[in-house]
Design a protein around this motif. Structure first.
Motif, PDB file in Angstrom:
ATOM      1  N   LEU A   1      81.715  70.328 -51.123  1.00 54.37           N
ATOM      2  CA  LEU A   1      82.221  70.023 -51.452  1.00 54.37           C
ATOM      3  C   LEU A   1      81.850  68.417 -51.970  1.00 54.37           C
ATOM      4  N   SER A   2      82.075  67.570 -51.094  1.00 52.47           N
ATOM      5  CA  SER A   2      81.946  66.611 -51.271  1.00 52.47           C
ATOM      6  C   SER A   2      80.023  65.788 -51.448  1.00 52.47           C
ATOM      7  N   VAL A   3      79.244  66.858 -51.531  1.00 57.05           N
ATOM      8  CA  VAL A   3      78.321  67.180 -52.282  1.00 57.05           C
ATOM      9  C   VAL A   3      77.809  66.744 -53.458  1.00 57.05           C
ATOM     10  N   ARG A   4      78.433  67.838 -54.038  1.00 58.59           N
ATOM     11  CA  ARG A   4      78.424  68.512 -55.178  1.00 58.59           C
ATOM     12  C   ARG A   4      79.686  69.582 -55.261  1.00 58.59           C
ATOM     13  N   PRO A   5      79.841  69.557 -56.649  1.00 58.32           N
ATOM     14  CA  PRO A   5      80.777  70.729 -57.006  1.00 58.32           C
ATOM     15  C   PRO A   5      80.712  72.126 -57.073  1.00 58.32           C
ATOM     16  N   ALA A   6      80.867  73.094 -56.390  1.00 59.62           N
ATOM     17  CA  ALA A   6      80.497  74.094 -56.097  1.00 59.62           C
ATOM     18  C   ALA A   6      81.991  75.301 -56.451  1.00 59.62           C
ATOM     19  N   TYR A   7      80.573  76.677 -56.501  1.00 61.49           N
ATOM     20  CA  TYR A   7      81.245  77.722 -56.999  1.00 61.49           C
ATOM     21  C   TYR A   7      81.712  78.702 -55.432  1.00 61.49           C
ATOM     22  N   GLY A   8      83.215  79.502 -55.056  1.00 57.36           N
ATOM     23  CA  GLY A   8      83.083  80.595 -54.293  1.00 57.36           C
ATOM     24  C   GLY A   8      81.482  81.091 -53.263  1.00 57.36           C
ATOM     25  N   TYR A   9      80.725  81.767 -54.089  1.00 52.04           N
ATOM     26  CA  TYR A   9      79.714  82.042 -53.982  1.00 52.04           C
ATOM     27  C   TYR A   9      78.605  80.992 -53.582  1.00 52.04           C
ATOM     28  N   GLU A  10      78.727  80.146 -54.540  1.00 51.09           N
ATOM     29  CA  GLU A  10      78.016  78.924 -53.439  1.00 51.09           C
ATOM     30  C   GLU A  10      78.089  78.280 -52.297  1.00 51.09           C
ATOM     31  N   ILE A  11      79.269  78.147 -52.473  1.00 50.82           N
ATOM     32  CA  ILE A  11      79.629  77.431 -50.645  1.00 50.82           C
ATOM     33  C   ILE A  11      79.454  78.713 -49.348  1.00 50.82           C
ATOM     34  N   THR A  12      79.493  80.027 -49.988  1.00 51.96           N
ATOM     35  CA  THR A  12      79.161  80.932 -48.950  1.00 51.96           C
ATOM     36  C   THR A  12      77.798  81.078 -48.461  1.00 51.96           C
ATOM     37  N   ALA A  13      76.532  80.700 -49.571  1.00 50.47           N
ATOM     38  CA  ALA A  13      75.538  80.976 -49.538  1.00 50.47           C
ATOM     39  C   ALA A  13      75.373  79.768 -49.008  1.00 50.47           C
ATOM     40  N   ARG A  14      75.258  78.820 -49.402  1.00 49.12           N
ATOM     41  CA  ARG A  14      75.493  77.410 -48.126  1.00 49.12           C
ATOM     42  C   ARG A  14      75.240  76.947 -46.840  1.00 49.12           C
ATOM     43  N   LEU A  15      76.761  77.620 -46.722  1.00 50.37           N
ATOM     44  CA  LEU A  15      76.934  78.090 -45.566  1.00 50.37           C
ATOM     45  C   LEU A  15      75.909  79.199 -44.475  1.00 50.37           C
ATOM     46  N   ARG A  16      75.515  80.272 -45.578  1.00 52.26           N
ATOM     47  CA  ARG A  16      74.605  81.229 -44.638  1.00 52.26           C
ATOM     48  C   ARG A  16      73.620  80.287 -44.457  1.00 52.26           C
ATOM     49  N   ASP A  17      72.977  79.323 -45.526  1.00 53.77           N
ATOM     50  CA  ASP A  17      72.096  79.038 -44.761  1.00 53.77           C
ATOM     51  C   ASP A  17      72.174  77.880 -44.340  1.00 53.77           C
ATOM     52  N   GLU A  18      72.892  77.348 -43.503  1.00 53.86           N
ATOM     53  CA  GLU A  18      73.013  76.485 -42.526  1.00 53.86           C
ATOM     54  C   GLU A  18      73.690  77.272 -41.432  1.00 53.86           C
ATOM     55  N   GLY A  19      73.408  78.865 -41.575  1.00 50.89           N
ATOM     56  CA  GLY A  19      73.470  78.795 -40.162  1.00 50.89           C
ATOM     57  C   GLY A  19      74.969  80.012 -39.587  1.00 50.89           C
ATOM     58  N   PHE A  20      76.365  79.809 -40.771  1.00 49.26           N
ATOM     59  CA  PHE A  20      77.137  80.616 -39.894  1.00 49.26           C
ATOM     60  C   PHE A  20      76.202  81.930 -40.984  1.00 49.26           C
TER      61      PHE A  20
END
Length: 110
Positions: free
Chosen positions: A21-40
């Motif tokens: 969230l320090s990079v940019r605002p996001a909603y829940g699914y966006e955060i989950t997708a970003r985590l998955r993209d990062e290997g989580f």
């Protein structure tokens, strides 16, 4: 994901989400997708939504409801000053722990 990884992640996931969230605002699914993209890949959406409720209650984020093309409005989370302060403390703590762990790892001959 192994049990050890799951346990370590529990202790750091709040900081990881705040970092996103320090990079940019996001909603829940966006955060989950970003985590998955990062290997989580094994993080459940429900885990993230519960964490978002907690960080909202702690006052680390501001929340804005924005219209969605599909369904109800989305809650968009943005890091506020209190959250940024907490994140700075998280990174300081992380740096301290990482240095000590690396030192122990090196001393152990690995």
């Amino acid at each position: 994901m192994g049990k050890q990884m799951t346990e370590m992640l529990k202790g750091t996931l709040e900081g990881i989400v705040l970092a996103i969230l320090s990079v940019r605002p996001a909603y829940g699914y966006e955060i989950t997708a970003r985590l998955r993209d990062e290997g989580f890949a094994d993080i459940a959406e429900g885990t993230i939504y519960a964490l978002l409720v907690r960080i909202e209650q702690k006052g680390f984020v501001d929340v804005e409801k924005v219209p969605s093309e599909k369904g109800p409005p989305r809650k968009v989370y943005s890091l506020n000053a209190q959250g940024r302060e907490y994140l700075d403390e998280f990174w300081t703590t992380w740096g301290f722990l990482a240095e000590r762990l690396e030192q122990l790892h090196t001393e152990g001959g690995n």
